[in-house]
Design an enzyme around this catalytic site. Structure first.
Site, mmCIF file in Angstrom:
data_model
loop_
_atom_site.group_PDB
_atom_site.id
_atom_site.type_symbol
_atom_site.label_atom_id
_atom_site.label_comp_id
_atom_site.label_asym_id
_atom_site.label_seq_id
_atom_site.Cartn_x
_atom_site.Cartn_y
_atom_site.Cartn_z
ATOM 1 N N ARG A 153 0.801 -1.230 0.000
ATOM 2 C CA ARG A 153 0.000 0.000 0.000
ATOM 3 C C ARG A 153 0.837 1.285 0.000
ATOM 4 O O ARG A 153 0.374 2.331 0.395
ATOM 5 C CB ARG A 153 -0.982 0.003 1.180
ATOM 6 C CG ARG A 153 -1.982 -1.147 1.125
ATOM 7 C CD ARG A 153 -2.991 -1.083 2.242
ATOM 8 N NE ARG A 153 -3.947 -2.179 2.129
ATOM 9 C CZ ARG A 153 -3.764 -3.390 2.634
ATOM 10 N NH1 ARG A 153 -2.632 -3.659 3.273
ATOM 11 N NH2 ARG A 153 -4.684 -4.327 2.503
ATOM 12 N N LYS A 211 2.483 10.858 -12.188
ATOM 13 C CA LYS A 211 1.566 10.004 -12.948
ATOM 14 C C LYS A 211 2.249 8.667 -13.206
ATOM 15 O O LYS A 211 3.320 8.609 -13.802
ATOM 16 C CB LYS A 211 1.194 10.667 -14.283
ATOM 17 C CG LYS A 211 0.097 11.698 -14.191
ATOM 18 C CD LYS A 211 -0.095 12.347 -15.542
ATOM 19 C CE LYS A 211 -1.488 12.118 -16.046
ATOM 20 N NZ LYS A 211 -1.726 12.817 -17.338
ATOM 21 N N GLU A 264 7.870 16.520 -26.567
ATOM 22 C CA GLU A 264 7.290 17.014 -25.320
ATOM 23 C C GLU A 264 7.825 18.397 -24.966
ATOM 24 O O GLU A 264 7.123 19.198 -24.355
ATOM 25 C CB GLU A 264 7.570 16.025 -24.181
ATOM 26 C CG GLU A 264 6.874 14.682 -24.335
ATOM 27 C CD GLU A 264 5.374 14.723 -24.054
ATOM 28 O OE1 GLU A 264 4.861 15.779 -23.648
ATOM 29 O OE2 GLU A 264 4.714 13.689 -24.265
ATOM 30 N N LYS A 295 6.642 21.977 -16.158
ATOM 31 C CA LYS A 295 5.895 20.842 -15.614
ATOM 32 C C LYS A 295 5.662 21.012 -14.109
ATOM 33 O O LYS A 295 4.557 20.751 -13.604
ATOM 34 C CB LYS A 295 6.668 19.552 -15.893
ATOM 35 C CG LYS A 295 5.978 18.259 -15.420
ATOM 36 C CD LYS A 295 4.788 17.895 -16.282
ATOM 37 C CE LYS A 295 4.133 16.577 -15.857
ATOM 38 N NZ LYS A 295 4.821 15.387 -16.375
ATOM 39 N N GLU A 337 -4.843 16.490 -12.043
ATOM 40 C CA GLU A 337 -5.441 16.736 -13.346
ATOM 41 C C GLU A 337 -6.935 17.059 -13.269
ATOM 42 O O GLU A 337 -7.743 16.546 -14.033
ATOM 43 C CB GLU A 337 -5.202 15.529 -14.272
ATOM 44 C CG GLU A 337 -5.218 15.909 -15.746
ATOM 45 C CD GLU A 337 -4.703 14.793 -16.644
ATOM 46 O OE1 GLU A 337 -5.507 14.209 -17.363
ATOM 47 O OE2 GLU A 337 -3.487 14.534 -16.624
ATOM 48 N N ARG A 383 -3.763 20.930 -15.459
ATOM 49 C CA ARG A 383 -2.788 19.880 -15.798
ATOM 50 C C ARG A 383 -3.176 19.142 -17.067
ATOM 51 O O ARG A 383 -2.317 18.605 -17.775
ATOM 52 C CB ARG A 383 -2.639 18.897 -14.633
ATOM 53 C CG ARG A 383 -1.573 17.840 -14.906
ATOM 54 C CD ARG A 383 -1.138 17.090 -13.676
ATOM 55 N NE ARG A 383 -0.144 16.083 -14.010
ATOM 56 C CZ ARG A 383 0.530 15.361 -13.126
ATOM 57 N NH1 ARG A 383 0.331 15.543 -11.838
ATOM 58 N NH2 ARG A 383 1.418 14.468 -13.521
ATOM 59 N N ASN A 403 -1.635 17.460 -21.995
ATOM 60 C CA ASN A 403 -1.975 16.377 -22.917
ATOM 61 C C ASN A 403 -2.215 16.866 -24.342
ATOM 62 O O ASN A 403 -2.860 16.166 -25.133
ATOM 63 C CB ASN A 403 -3.217 15.631 -22.412
ATOM 64 C CG ASN A 403 -2.940 14.848 -21.148
ATOM 65 O OD1 ASN A 403 -1.897 14.211 -21.018
ATOM 66 N ND2 ASN A 403 -3.859 14.908 -20.202
ATOM 67 N N HIS A 417 -2.119 14.415 -27.224
ATOM 68 C CA HIS A 417 -2.099 13.058 -26.696
ATOM 69 C C HIS A 417 -3.351 12.260 -27.053
ATOM 70 O O HIS A 417 -3.277 11.038 -27.203
ATOM 71 C CB HIS A 417 -1.905 13.088 -25.177
ATOM 72 C CG HIS A 417 -0.509 13.418 -24.752
ATOM 73 N ND1 HIS A 417 0.141 14.569 -25.158
ATOM 74 C CD2 HIS A 417 0.375 12.748 -23.959
ATOM 75 C CE1 HIS A 417 1.358 14.593 -24.626
ATOM 76 N NE2 HIS A 417 1.523 13.507 -23.899
ATOM 77 N N HIS A 458 -2.496 8.971 -28.629
ATOM 78 C CA HIS A 458 -2.784 7.691 -27.980
ATOM 79 C C HIS A 458 -3.601 6.785 -28.898
ATOM 80 O O HIS A 458 -3.442 5.559 -28.880
ATOM 81 C CB HIS A 458 -3.537 7.917 -26.670
ATOM 82 C CG HIS A 458 -2.668 8.438 -25.566
ATOM 83 N ND1 HIS A 458 -3.169 8.896 -24.363
ATOM 84 C CD2 HIS A 458 -1.317 8.578 -25.467
ATOM 85 C CE1 HIS A 458 -2.173 9.278 -23.594
ATOM 86 N NE2 HIS A 458 -1.047 9.098 -24.239
ATOM 87 N N HIS A 475 6.163 7.035 -28.267
ATOM 88 C CA HIS A 475 5.159 7.935 -27.714
ATOM 89 C C HIS A 475 5.299 9.354 -28.261
ATOM 90 O O HIS A 475 4.325 9.971 -28.686
ATOM 91 C CB HIS A 475 5.269 7.950 -26.184
ATOM 92 C CG HIS A 475 4.336 8.909 -25.522
ATOM 93 N ND1 HIS A 475 2.964 8.802 -25.614
ATOM 94 C CD2 HIS A 475 4.580 10.017 -24.772
ATOM 95 C CE1 HIS A 475 2.394 9.786 -24.931
ATOM 96 N NE2 HIS A 475 3.355 10.535 -24.417
#
Length: 385
Positions: A142, A164, A206, A248, A258, A262, A266, A269, A273, A286
């Site tokens: 955990r 993330k 990026e 960032k 997000e 934030r 993306n 993206h 994606h 990517h």
């Protein structure tokens, strides 16, 4: 664009890295952490040791980075503290291995070594290793400690910062994961010397993204210095990485999970994606898929009348100067894009939301309030069927 925070100067125990090291802080209250940027920082085991609370470390890396840096990282940590117990697990290299089955190897190793909750998982590698190690750390007992040592441009300027973490699913990229912040990020820019040219260019996409969404000055700098980055000029690399990390860090500090701004990170993206998922993870890097996606987002922004066409042209030209693709593969169809974009993480109440450019260079919005006909026009312009 908000004014960028200045990076703090800090001394270092390593004479080799002292002159060039830069520090950027990610301000998250009691979970704040530093990003160290400089040359030969992998030799500075004492600095890493400061962010490892216990006496057990599990280094997670891949088959490529193992040969290059695993022993160096292990030796640096042991030199800093001979009592530190360092174990390692080596995963296969590639986006296609970013899944729950491979992730289980990290937990298998941790349990075999009887690692407890005081352990630190150290990610040594690119974005795939960083994302998987962070998720493994978040879930193991955990939550155990987590440190990022990114070795690619993509991971140094983006994925290692902000917490993330996660893995891919056959139906969608990064759909399973958690927000889990590292205790520090240590960026040794000399690791980029061993990076293949294609991987280097992928990470550059990026950096371009930050220029488009919030840092026009960085975009303009890139237009004049792209060749220096591709030639791995140390000062150019350091400036691009530092500026990206500042951008960032500011966004993450304002919106850690997000819920708002934030999501602007993306840009490109959602389109990208879809390309990665459709073509099979690993076919396109990517950053290559994001490059195409940013051009498509800029194209749609022009069609909506939200930006001047010159921004689209400058974006395409800059990405092409890095050797990045700007059009999707012929296998991508309008229907294919729409089907995959419908499961994007930014979809709310069944409504697609996109990151689009708006206003002068450096401005963007996250919105579902757009004319869907313009999306159809963009898809038609980029797809052959």
């Amino acid at each position: 664009m908000q004014p960028l925070a200045a990076a703090a100067a800090a001394p270092t125990a390593s004479a080799e890295s002292a002159a060039a090291m830069r520090v950027v802080e990610v301000d998250l209250g009691d979970r704040s952490y530093p990003i160290y940027i400089g040359q030969h920082l992998l030799n500075d085991g004492a600095r890493l040791r400061q962010h490892i609370p216990g006496n057990r470390v599990l280094i997670v890396t891949n088959t490529t980075i193992e040969k290059l840096y695993l022993q160096k990282c292990t030796d640096a940590l042991k030199a800093a503290d001979p009592q530190l117990q360092v174990d390692s697990v080596v995963l296969p290299d590639g986006e296609e291995y970013k899944n729950m089955e491979v992730l289980g190897q990290v937990w298998d190793k941790a349990l075999e070594c009887r690692l407890d909750r005081g352990t630190t998982f150290l990610a040594l590698g690119g974005g795939v290793i960083g994302d998987m190690t962070g998720f493994a750390a978040a879930a193991y007992q955990r939550g155990v400690h987590f440190v990022q040592v990114p070795t690619t441009v993509m991971s140094q300027v983006d994925s290692s910062v902000g917490g993330k973490t996660g893995v891919n699913h056959p139906l969608g990229k990064n759909m399973i994961g958690a927000f889990y912040q590292p205790r520090c990020v240590l960026i040794d820019t000399t690791t980029l010397d061993s990076l293949p040219r294609r991987e280097l260019a992928s990470g550059v996409s990026e950096i371009v993204k930050y220029g488009l969404i919030r840092d026009a000055e960085l975009f303009e700098w890139l237009e004049g210095n792209m060749q220096r980055i591709l030639e791995r000029d140390p000062e150019a690399i350091a400036h691009a990485v530092e500026r990206s990390c500042i951008n960032k860090a500011e966004v993450v500090a304002a919106d850690e999970k997000e819920g708002g701004v934030r999501a602007t990170l993306n840009l490109g993206h959602t389109f990208g994606h879809a390309i990665e998922t459709s073509t099979g993870y690993g076919t396109f890097l990517h950053g290559e898929a994001v490059s195409i996606g940013m051009v498509m987002a800029a194209d749609m922004s022009v069609r909506l009348g939200w930006i001047d066409a010159s921004i689209l042209q400058r974006t395409r030209t800059l990405l092409q100067s890095a050797g990045l693709p700007v059009t999707p593969p012929e296998s991508m169809s309008i229907a294919g894009f729409k089907e995959l974009m419908a499961v994007d993480k930014k979809v709310q109440a069944g409504k697609l939301r996109l990151v689009l450019l708006k206003g002068p260079l450096g401005g963007c919005v996250v919105t579902g309030d757009f004319d869907p006909a313009k999306l159809d026009e963009t898809l038609a312009a980029f797809c052959s069927h």
